[in-house]
Design a protein around this motif. Structure first.
Motif, PDB file in Angstrom:
ATOM      1  N   HIS A   1       0.839  -1.204   0.000  1.00  0.00           N
ATOM      2  CA  HIS A   1       0.000   0.000   0.000  1.00  0.00           C
ATOM      3  C   HIS A   1       0.873   1.253   0.000  1.00  0.00           C
ATOM      4  O   HIS A   1       1.968   1.271   0.577  1.00  0.00           O
ATOM      5  CB  HIS A   1      -0.915  -0.009   1.228  1.00  0.00           C
ATOM      6  CG  HIS A   1      -2.014   1.007   1.166  1.00  0.00           C
ATOM      7  ND1 HIS A   1      -1.855   2.302   1.619  1.00  0.00           N
ATOM      8  CD2 HIS A   1      -3.285   0.921   0.690  1.00  0.00           C
ATOM      9  CE1 HIS A   1      -2.983   2.969   1.434  1.00  0.00           C
ATOM     10  NE2 HIS A   1      -3.864   2.154   0.869  1.00  0.00           N
ATOM     11  N   ASP A   2       0.376   2.298  -0.643  1.00  0.00           N
ATOM     12  CA  ASP A   2       1.169   3.522  -0.828  1.00  0.00           C
ATOM     13  C   ASP A   2       1.686   4.107   0.485  1.00  0.00           C
ATOM     14  O   ASP A   2       2.795   4.647   0.539  1.00  0.00           O
ATOM     15  CB  ASP A   2       0.327   4.586  -1.552  1.00  0.00           C
ATOM     16  CG  ASP A   2       0.090   4.219  -3.011  1.00  0.00           C
ATOM     17  OD1 ASP A   2       0.754   3.285  -3.495  1.00  0.00           O
ATOM     18  OD2 ASP A   2      -0.763   4.860  -3.658  1.00  0.00           O
ATOM     19  N   GLU A   3       0.892   4.014   1.543  1.00  0.00           N
ATOM     20  CA  GLU A   3       1.274   4.660   2.799  1.00  0.00           C
ATOM     21  C   GLU A   3       2.377   3.909   3.541  1.00  0.00           C
ATOM     22  O   GLU A   3       3.041   4.482   4.408  1.00  0.00           O
ATOM     23  CB  GLU A   3       0.046   4.794   3.710  1.00  0.00           C
ATOM     24  CG  GLU A   3      -1.012   5.749   3.167  1.00  0.00           C
ATOM     25  CD  GLU A   3      -2.200   5.870   4.100  1.00  0.00           C
ATOM     26  OE1 GLU A   3      -2.199   5.178   5.146  1.00  0.00           O
ATOM     27  OE2 GLU A   3      -3.115   6.649   3.792  1.00  0.00           O
ATOM     28  N   ASN A   4       2.571   2.649   3.221  1.00  0.00           N
ATOM     29  CA  ASN A   4       3.582   1.860   3.919  1.00  0.00           C
ATOM     30  C   ASN A   4       4.979   2.131   3.359  1.00  0.00           C
ATOM     31  O   ASN A   4       5.145   2.378   2.162  1.00  0.00           O
ATOM     32  CB  ASN A   4       3.274   0.362   3.807  1.00  0.00           C
ATOM     33  CG  ASN A   4       2.014  -0.016   4.553  1.00  0.00           C
ATOM     34  OD1 ASN A   4       1.639   0.644   5.527  1.00  0.00           O
ATOM     35  ND2 ASN A   4       1.345  -1.064   4.104  1.00  0.00           N
ATOM     36  N   THR A   5       5.966   2.052   4.232  1.00  0.00           N
ATOM     37  CA  THR A   5       7.358   2.212   3.818  1.00  0.00           C
ATOM     38  C   THR A   5       7.900   0.862   3.367  1.00  0.00           C
ATOM     39  O   THR A   5       7.853  -0.116   4.123  1.00  0.00           O
ATOM     40  CB  THR A   5       8.214   2.757   4.982  1.00  0.00           C
ATOM     41  OG1 THR A   5       7.700   4.034   5.371  1.00  0.00           O
ATOM     42  CG2 THR A   5       9.666   2.897   4.569  1.00  0.00           C
ATOM     43  N   LYS A   6       8.390   0.810   2.133  1.00  0.00           N
ATOM     44  CA  LYS A   6       8.957  -0.420   1.577  1.00  0.00           C
ATOM     45  C   LYS A   6      10.459  -0.232   1.374  1.00  0.00           C
ATOM     46  O   LYS A   6      10.875   0.606   0.578  1.00  0.00           O
ATOM     47  CB  LYS A   6       8.299  -0.777   0.241  1.00  0.00           C
ATOM     48  CG  LYS A   6       6.914  -1.411   0.350  1.00  0.00           C
ATOM     49  CD  LYS A   6       5.807  -0.426   0.578  1.00  0.00           C
ATOM     50  CE  LYS A   6       5.602   0.492  -0.609  1.00  0.00           C
ATOM     51  NZ  LYS A   6       4.460   1.435  -0.384  1.00  0.00           N
ATOM     52  N   ILE A   7      11.250  -0.995   2.095  1.00  0.00           N
ATOM     53  CA  ILE A   7      12.704  -0.835   2.058  1.00  0.00           C
ATOM     54  C   ILE A   7      13.310  -1.960   1.227  1.00  0.00           C
ATOM     55  O   ILE A   7      13.010  -3.139   1.445  1.00  0.00           O
ATOM     56  CB  ILE A   7      13.302  -0.871   3.478  1.00  0.00           C
ATOM     57  CG1 ILE A   7      12.547   0.082   4.409  1.00  0.00           C
ATOM     58  CG2 ILE A   7      14.782  -0.532   3.460  1.00  0.00           C
ATOM     59  CD1 ILE A   7      12.822  -0.160   5.881  1.00  0.00           C
ATOM     60  N   THR A   8      14.151  -1.601   0.278  1.00  0.00           N
ATOM     61  CA  THR A   8      14.868  -2.596  -0.526  1.00  0.00           C
ATOM     62  C   THR A   8      16.322  -2.175  -0.650  1.00  0.00           C
ATOM     63  O   THR A   8      16.669  -1.013  -0.432  1.00  0.00           O
ATOM     64  CB  THR A   8      14.263  -2.724  -1.937  1.00  0.00           C
ATOM     65  OG1 THR A   8      14.277  -1.436  -2.577  1.00  0.00           O
ATOM     66  CG2 THR A   8      12.837  -3.246  -1.883  1.00  0.00           C
ATOM     67  N   TRP A   9      17.169  -3.126  -1.006  1.00  0.00           N
ATOM     68  CA  TRP A   9      18.567  -2.817  -1.295  1.00  0.00           C
ATOM     69  C   TRP A   9      18.716  -2.803  -2.814  1.00  0.00           C
ATOM     70  O   TRP A   9      18.929  -3.814  -3.447  1.00  0.00           O
ATOM     71  CB  TRP A   9      19.490  -3.853  -0.657  1.00  0.00           C
ATOM     72  CG  TRP A   9      20.935  -3.434  -0.691  1.00  0.00           C
ATOM     73  CD1 TRP A   9      21.892  -3.826  -1.580  1.00  0.00           C
ATOM     74  CD2 TRP A   9      21.572  -2.518   0.201  1.00  0.00           C
ATOM     75  NE1 TRP A   9      23.086  -3.213  -1.310  1.00  0.00           N
ATOM     76  CE2 TRP A   9      22.923  -2.398  -0.212  1.00  0.00           C
ATOM     77  CE3 TRP A   9      21.141  -1.775   1.295  1.00  0.00           C
ATOM     78  CZ2 TRP A   9      23.840  -1.585   0.447  1.00  0.00           C
ATOM     79  CZ3 TRP A   9      22.050  -0.963   1.952  1.00  0.00           C
ATOM     80  CH2 TRP A   9      23.383  -0.874   1.526  1.00  0.00           C
ATOM     81  N   GLY A  10      18.568  -1.626  -3.372  1.00  0.00           N
ATOM     82  CA  GLY A  10      18.536  -1.475  -4.815  1.00  0.00           C
ATOM     83  C   GLY A  10      17.149  -1.011  -5.244  1.00  0.00           C
ATOM     84  O   GLY A  10      16.213  -0.962  -4.437  1.00  0.00           O
ATOM     85  N   PRO A  11      16.970  -0.668  -6.518  1.00  0.00           N
ATOM     86  CA  PRO A  11      15.672  -0.180  -6.997  1.00  0.00           C
ATOM     87  C   PRO A  11      14.565  -1.214  -6.788  1.00  0.00           C
ATOM     88  O   PRO A  11      14.762  -2.404  -7.046  1.00  0.00           O
ATOM     89  CB  PRO A  11      15.918   0.076  -8.490  1.00  0.00           C
ATOM     90  CG  PRO A  11      17.401   0.249  -8.612  1.00  0.00           C
ATOM     91  CD  PRO A  11      18.006  -0.644  -7.576  1.00  0.00           C
ATOM     92  N   PHE A  12      13.413  -0.748  -6.352  1.00  0.00           N
ATOM     93  CA  PHE A  12      12.288  -1.640  -6.073  1.00  0.00           C
ATOM     94  C   PHE A  12      11.877  -2.413  -7.326  1.00  0.00           C
ATOM     95  O   PHE A  12      11.586  -3.613  -7.263  1.00  0.00           O
ATOM     96  CB  PHE A  12      11.106  -0.825  -5.539  1.00  0.00           C
ATOM     97  CG  PHE A  12       9.951  -1.664  -5.079  1.00  0.00           C
ATOM     98  CD1 PHE A  12       9.851  -2.063  -3.762  1.00  0.00           C
ATOM     99  CD2 PHE A  12       8.962  -2.067  -5.971  1.00  0.00           C
ATOM    100  CE1 PHE A  12       8.786  -2.849  -3.332  1.00  0.00           C
ATOM    101  CE2 PHE A  12       7.897  -2.849  -5.557  1.00  0.00           C
ATOM    102  CZ  PHE A  12       7.812  -3.241  -4.232  1.00  0.00           C
ATOM    103  N   LYS A  13      11.862  -1.733  -8.466  1.00  0.00           N
ATOM    104  CA  LYS A  13      11.404  -2.383  -9.698  1.00  0.00           C
ATOM    105  C   LYS A  13      12.312  -3.551 -10.088  1.00  0.00           C
ATOM    106  O   LYS A  13      11.853  -4.522 -10.709  1.00  0.00           O
ATOM    107  CB  LYS A  13      11.334  -1.368 -10.839  1.00  0.00           C
ATOM    108  CG  LYS A  13      12.671  -0.735 -11.209  1.00  0.00           C
ATOM    109  CD  LYS A  13      12.510   0.257 -12.349  1.00  0.00           C
ATOM    110  CE  LYS A  13      13.863   0.876 -12.737  1.00  0.00           C
ATOM    111  NZ  LYS A  13      13.714   1.842 -13.854  1.00  0.00           N
ATOM    112  N   ASN A  14      13.583  -3.470  -9.716  1.00  0.00           N
ATOM    113  CA  ASN A  14      14.501  -4.569 -10.028  1.00  0.00           C
ATOM    114  C   ASN A  14      14.182  -5.822  -9.230  1.00  0.00           C
ATOM    115  O   ASN A  14      14.429  -6.941  -9.682  1.00  0.00           O
ATOM    116  CB  ASN A  14      15.947  -4.147  -9.764  1.00  0.00           C
ATOM    117  CG  ASN A  14      16.439  -3.115 -10.760  1.00  0.00           C
ATOM    118  OD1 ASN A  14      15.734  -2.783 -11.720  1.00  0.00           O
ATOM    119  ND2 ASN A  14      17.638  -2.590 -10.542  1.00  0.00           N
TER     120      ASN A  14
END
Length: 463
Positions: free
Chosen positions: A138-151
């Motif tokens: 969901h848009d309001e949640n913080t999504k943490i990744t190591w590198g671009p999310f789309k990758n």
């Protein structure tokens, strides 16, 4: 356990039969493996600050489990996400999605979605898993990744579980770490800023720099579609066994892969809280159900045994409710009491024997105490080298005018509690500080930025 079976300085015979592209890939993989083993030898293993529960999602998952996760997701607003793919017929296929529900800095739930074992897309179970993923992203949640999310998800859209489109509030922590490090380096060592500035960091290197810990990347390229959860029963077929089928080898390999997948998520989360310490106080309102069964646990602090002799240890380790065996003493009976009187000559002979025995006993006691002390010293030395509670250390660059007294005073002023392990390396211009527990280490890391002992800090505090 070391997984190195190659040597870039001494390639095997078949290496010279490979084409140039294959040789390049072989050498690249080998050097990565060599680096992994070098870091393994130099640093203690990565430790997550979080207590976590791991759940596998696949076609054997229950609706109740997914609904419980949905309720949990509705009160969780920070997630760390990672994925693993496997090349099949020269095409990368998404195989595993790791999502960490970050309830607090110390508590989290981690789900492993096994993409090759999802239920049918028309089933209620699949729709529930898709609903769960939608809430997480969901848009309001913080999504943490190591590198671009789309990758992370480019190999996963074909499964119908995730929707394509721009993801809001996604944090590429790899970029944020680069910014954090370059900013810290420029403050601490402005002269070296230009040549040390980096724009891209591997997760393994970031963990090494930030925490002086080793993040094992030995399982990166793997058969991720194997089916990690034992409930899938894929371990009953030969896949990882070296020779004939071996159930233990099949299970152990899957356990190692699970540990790798979990560490890849929790490592990113640990870096996130270091860069954004203001978020370390988060606490979700979700509460896990109260267990229906209770158990009694007994905890023994091993540190308390450092000053205890070998003879005393068994008594301390004995459960408190085990009473020592009673020795029955016969009741005194005056009628059966016999008095024997000794002569003066016999008494003199007895006294001489007593003195000799006392001298011998003194010598034995001295040797015994010396031996006990030696054993205690060896035990303490071993613990300092191997016991986890002695591995909590932070390394920081230090301005040359700092001495031990000023370092300790500065730590005390900022309420940073150490284990009194403190070592200043003048040659490398760095200080190594030990802590009694991982909690104290994490609290100190928040209070001690990379420039904590810089020239500017020195001038502000000490003039």
């Amino acid at each position: 356990m070391s997984g190195l079976t190659r040597n870039s300085s001494d390639p095997p015979r078949y290496f010279y039969d490979l084409n140039p592209e294959q040789q390049k890939n072989w050498m690249k993989t080998t050097r990565r493996m060599e680096k992994n083993e070098q870091l393994r030898a130099e640093y203690p293993p990565f430790q997550s600050p979080s207590n976590f529960t791991v759940l596998h999602l696949h076609h054997y998952s229950s609706i109740e489990t997914i609904e419980e996760l949905i309720r949990m997701a509705k009160t969780t607003h920070i997630y760390t996400i990672d994925t693993e793919s496997q090349v099949i017929n020269k095409v990368a296929k998404g195989a595993l999605v790791q999502i960490q529900f970050v309830h607090s800095i110390h508590e989290s739930t981690l789900i492993l979605i096994e993409m090759f074992y999802l239920p049918n897309q028309d089933s209620l179970l699949f729709k529930k898993i898709k609903e769960l993923c939608s809430i997480i992203l969901h848009d309001e949640n913080t999504k943490i990744t190591w590198g671009p999310f789309k990758n992370e998800f480019k190999n996963f859209y074909s499964y119908g579980l995730f929707e394509k489109g721009k993801i809001k509030n996604a944090i590429n922590l790899q970029d944020r770490f680069s910014d954090w490090y370059n900013k810290s380096a420029s403050i601490t060592h402005p002269v070296r800023e230009s040549r040390e500035k980096q724009t891209s960091w591997s997760l393994q290197d970031a963990i090494k720099i930030a925490f002086q810990q080793f993040l094992d990347k030995n399982e990166t390229v793997n058969k991720w579609r194997c089916g990690l959860d034992f409930k899938l029963n894929t371990w009953k077929r030969k896949l990882f066994s070296k020779n004939d089928y071996n159930a233990n080898e099949e299970k152990e390999k899957r356990i190692t892969m699970i540990q790798y997948a979990v560490a890849d998520c929790t490592a990113v989360t640990k870096l996130y809280f270091m860069i954004y310490p203001s978020d370390s106080g988060i606490q979700t309102s979700y509460e896990t159900p109260t267990p229906t069964t209770a158990s009694t646990n007994m905890t023994l602090n091993i540190n308390d045994l450092s000053d205890i002799s070998e003879e005393e240890e068994p008594k301390i380790l004995m459960p408190y409710f085990v009473k020592p065996t009673q020795t029955l003493i016969p009741k005194f009976n005056e009628q059966n009491y016999l008095t024997i009187e000794t002569t003066e000559e016999e008494m003199n002979e007895f006294n001489v024997q007593e003195q000799q025995q006392a001298q011998e006993q003194t010598t034995i006691t001295k040797l015994s105490k010396s031996e006990k002390q030696r054993k205690k010293n060896l035990k303490l030395k071993w613990k300092q080298k191997y016991h986890p509670n002695f591995q909590h250390k932070i390394k920081r660059p230090i301005y040359y005018r700092y001495d031990y007294q000023k370092v300790r005073a500065q730590l005390k002023d900022d309420d940073i509690y150490t284990s009194h392990q403190l070592n200043i390396n003048r040659h490398k211009k760095e200080v190594l500080i030990g802590f009694k527990s991982e909690t104290e280490q994490e609290q100190a890391r928040i209070k001690m930025p990379i420039n904590y002992f810089s020239k500017k800090q020195y001038e502000q505090r000490w003039g």
